[in-house]
Design a protein around this motif. Structure first.
Motif, PDB file in Angstrom:
ATOM      1  N   UNK A 122      12.279   9.272   1.866  1.00  0.00           N
ATOM      2  CA  UNK A 122      11.306  10.262   1.375  1.00  0.00           C
ATOM      3  C   UNK A 122      11.634  10.687  -0.048  1.00  0.00           C
ATOM      4  N   UNK A 123      12.896  10.960  -0.315  1.00  0.00           N
ATOM      5  CA  UNK A 123      13.276  11.380  -1.665  1.00  0.00           C
ATOM      6  C   UNK A 123      13.115  10.246  -2.674  1.00  0.00           C
ATOM      7  N   UNK A 124      13.387   9.001  -2.247  1.00  0.00           N
ATOM      8  CA  UNK A 124      13.226   7.866  -3.159  1.00  0.00           C
ATOM      9  C   UNK A 124      11.760   7.588  -3.462  1.00  0.00           C
ATOM     10  N   UNK A 125      10.911   7.723  -2.444  1.00  0.00           N
ATOM     11  CA  UNK A 125       9.475   7.468  -2.639  1.00  0.00           C
ATOM     12  C   UNK A 125       8.877   8.473  -3.609  1.00  0.00           C
ATOM     13  N   UNK A 126       9.349   9.699  -3.565  1.00  0.00           N
ATOM     14  CA  UNK A 126       8.830  10.721  -4.487  1.00  0.00           C
ATOM     15  C   UNK A 126       9.123  10.364  -5.936  1.00  0.00           C
ATOM     16  N   UNK A 127      10.223   9.661  -6.178  1.00  0.00           N
ATOM     17  CA  UNK A 127      10.584   9.276  -7.540  1.00  0.00           C
ATOM     18  C   UNK A 127      10.105   7.877  -7.901  1.00  0.00           C
ATOM     19  N   UNK A 128       9.458   7.211  -6.976  1.00  0.00           N
ATOM     20  CA  UNK A 128       8.988   5.854  -7.219  1.00  0.00           C
ATOM     21  C   UNK A 128       9.617   4.878  -6.238  1.00  0.00           C
ATOM     22  N   UNK A 129       8.806   4.032  -5.659  1.00  0.00           N
ATOM     23  CA  UNK A 129       9.304   3.114  -4.638  1.00  0.00           C
ATOM     24  C   UNK A 129      10.121   1.999  -5.286  1.00  0.00           C
ATOM     25  N   UNK A 130      11.354   1.822  -4.798  1.00  0.00           N
ATOM     26  CA  UNK A 130      12.213   0.740  -5.270  1.00  0.00           C
ATOM     27  C   UNK A 130      12.155  -0.412  -4.279  1.00  0.00           C
ATOM     28  N   UNK A 131      12.268  -1.643  -4.764  1.00  0.00           N
ATOM     29  CA  UNK A 131      12.247  -2.793  -3.842  1.00  0.00           C
ATOM     30  C   UNK A 131      13.361  -2.756  -2.801  1.00  0.00           C
ATOM     31  N   UNK A 132      14.475  -2.091  -3.121  1.00  0.00           N
ATOM     32  CA  UNK A 132      15.545  -1.991  -2.129  1.00  0.00           C
ATOM     33  C   UNK A 132      15.100  -1.210  -0.897  1.00  0.00           C
ATOM     34  N   UNK A 133      14.114  -0.318  -1.062  1.00  0.00           N
ATOM     35  CA  UNK A 133      13.566   0.404   0.076  1.00  0.00           C
ATOM     36  C   UNK A 133      12.766  -0.532   0.984  1.00  0.00           C
ATOM     37  N   UNK A 134      12.122  -1.545   0.372  1.00  0.00           N
ATOM     38  CA  UNK A 134      11.448  -2.560   1.186  1.00  0.00           C
ATOM     39  C   UNK A 134      12.468  -3.305   2.043  1.00  0.00           C
ATOM     40  N   UNK A 135      13.581  -3.665   1.430  1.00  0.00           N
ATOM     41  CA  UNK A 135      14.623  -4.384   2.167  1.00  0.00           C
ATOM     42  C   UNK A 135      15.192  -3.533   3.289  1.00  0.00           C
ATOM     43  N   UNK A 136      15.432  -2.264   3.007  1.00  0.00           N
ATOM     44  CA  UNK A 136      15.968  -1.362   4.017  1.00  0.00           C
ATOM     45  C   UNK A 136      14.988  -1.200   5.173  1.00  0.00           C
ATOM     46  N   UNK A 137      13.714  -0.994   4.860  1.00  0.00           N
ATOM     47  CA  UNK A 137      12.702  -0.829   5.905  1.00  0.00           C
ATOM     48  C   UNK A 137      12.547  -2.100   6.727  1.00  0.00           C
TER      49      UNK A 137
END
Length: 376
Positions: free
Chosen positions: A336-351
Motif C-alpha cells: 500500500x505504501x509503495x503503490x502510493x509512491x508509484x508502482x515498482x516492478x518488484x511489487x509485481x514480482x512479490x505479488x
C-alpha cells in the motif's frame, strides 16, 4: 462376419464413455445449471433491494418536505437531509448498476427459457468462462509484467528476472515478508488452539446458550474491518500498550478465532458422543479419550480452520494498518505504501510469488485428501 461384429462391438465399447466420466459430466452440468439459477435469483433479489432503497429515499424526501410545510423547517429538515444524502448514490446506481442488472437478468431469463437444456448449459458455460477471464485476466497481466524488462505497462521490453532479484535483495521487502509469515503462522496456530477449545465448550452447552454464544461469535466476522481495527487500536492505547509487532499479533488472533470456531463446530456436531463416553468407561482419562476418539474426527475441521486463519491473516490490511506501529510493515501495508509512491516492478514480482504460493497451498489442500482416498 461374426469376427467383424465382435470387432465393431469392441470398438463401440471402447468409444463409449466410462460410467465415472458420465457421472462427472452429469454432476458438472447440474452444478452449472444450479449456479445459473442461483445467479438469476441473486440478481432478482438485488434489483428488488434497489427498488426498496429507492422507495425509502423517496419516502424520506416526501416525509421531509411535507413535515417542513406543516411543522416548519426545523422539524422536517432531518428527514429531507437523510433522503437527500442518499439520493446521489441511488441515482448513480439507477444510472449504471440498475440497467446493467436488468440486462443481465433478462439475458439469463432468456437462456433458461431455451427449449434445449444442452444449449442452456452451453451458454452458461460460456458465461462461466467469461467470469473466470474477468477475474483472472488482471492477475495474469501482473504476472506477465513481472517478467518484463521494461518498466512500461504497455510495452514489452523482453524477458527478465531482474525484478525478482531486486525483490530478494531488498531488505525492506524481506523484513515485511518475514513479519507477514511469522504473524500469520503464530496467530493462526494460537487462534486454532483457542478456537478448538472454545468450540468444544460451545458444543457442550444447552441449545439456548449455544445459540447466543454463536451469535456473539459471528459478530466479528460480519463487522466491518475498519470498525474492528479502530476499536482494537483504541483498546491498545487505553491499556498503554505500544503499537508494534505484538499488537498486530493480538489483533490477528482476535479476528481469526471466529473463523476457526466456524470451521470446527460442524465437525463436532458430526461426532458421536457415545464413543467418547465408551472410552471413558473403559478407563481412559478425559484428555486421552479426547485425543484418541474426538480429535481424529474433528481434525479436518481444525486443519481447515488453521488454513483459513492463516490466509485471513496473510491477506489482512485494514486491521493491520490501524494496529501496527512505526517501523514495522507487513506485505499488505508495504504494498500500500509503495503503490502510493508509484508502482515498482518488484511489487509485481512479490505479488506473483504470493499468488503462486497461495495457489499451490490450495491445490495441496484440495487434492491431497482425494489422492489418499484413491490410494486407500
Amino acid at each position: 462376419a461374426s469376427s467383424i461384429r465382435r470387432n465393431i462391438s469392441a470398438d463401440l465399447n471402447d468409444a463409449r464413455p466410462s460410467p465415472r466420466n458420465e457421472r462427472t459430466a452429469s454432476v458438472f452440468s447440474e452444478l452449472l445449471y444450479v449456479t445459473g439459477r442461483v445467479l438469476l435469483f441473486c440478481i432478482k433479489a438485488f434489483l428488488l433491494l434497489i427498488g426498496a432503497v429507492l422507495g425509502l429515499v423517496v419516502l424520506g424526501l416526501v416525509v421531509g418536505l411535507v413535515t417542513m410545510l406543516i411543522g416548519g423547517a426545523a422539524v422536517g429538515f432531518p428527514f429531507a437531509l437523510a433522503g437527500g444524502s442518499l439520493l446521489i448514490p441511488v441515482l448513480i446506481v439507477l444510472g449504471i448498476v440498475l440497467p446493467l442488472g436488468i440486462v443481465v437478468y433478462l439475458l439469463l431469463k432468456l437462456v433458461f427459457n431455451l427449449r434445449s437444456r444442452r444449449t442452456t448449459l452451453s451458454v452458461l458455460f460460456g458465461i462461466w468462462v467469461l467470469i473466470l477471464i474477468f477475474l483472472y485476466a488482471p492477475i495474469v497481466t501482473m504476472m506477465v509484467l513481472s517478467f518484463n524488462s521494461s518498466k512500461s505497462r504497455t510495452q514489452w521490453g523482453g524477458f527478465t528476472l531482474q525484478w525478482y532479484t531486486q525483490m530478494f535483495d531488498s531488505a525492506t521487502i524481506m523484513d515485511a515478508l518475514v513479519n507477514t509469515l511469522l504473524i500469520a503462522f503464530v496467530s493462526a496456530l494460537i487462534a486454532t488452539i483457542i478456537g478448538t477449545a472454545a468450540s468444544i465448550a460451545i458444543n457442550s452447552m444447552k441449545p439456548l446458550p449455544r445459540t447466543i454464544i454463536m451469535g456473539i461469535t459471528n459478530i466479528p466476522m460480519l463487522n466491518a474491518d475498519i470498525v474492528t481495527g479502530i476499536s482494537l487500536m483504541l483498546a491498545f492505547i487505553a491499556f498503554g500498550i505500544s503499537l508494534g509487532f505484538q499488537t498486530i499479533l493480538i489483533a490477528h488472533i482476535t479476528f481469526n478465532i471466529p473463523y476457526v470456531i466456524l470451521s470446527v463446530m460442524p465437525k463436532l456436531k458430526q461426532t458421536n458422543k457415545s464413543t467418547y463416553e465408551a472410552a471413558m468407561d473403559l478407563g481412559a482419562s478425559p484428555i486421552y479419550a479426547f485425543f484418541k476418539v474426538v480429535f481424529p474426527d474433528i481434525l479436518p475441521g481444525v486443519l481447515s480452520g488453521f488454513l483459513l486463519a492463516f490466509t485471513m491473516s496473510l491477506d489482512d490490511f485494514i486491521i493491520t494498518h490501524f494496529t501496527k506501529g512505526a517501523g514495522i510493515n507487513t506485505l499488505s501495508t508495504l504494498i500500500y505504501s509503495e503503490v502510493r509512491r508509484g508502482i515498482k516492478p518488484s511489487m509485481y514480482a512479490l505479488s506473483t510469488i504470493i499468488f503462486l504460493a497461495v495457489l499451490v497451498l490450495l491445490l495441496i489442500t484440495n487434492f491431497a485428501p482425494g489422492r489418499k482416498k484413491e490410494e486407500g
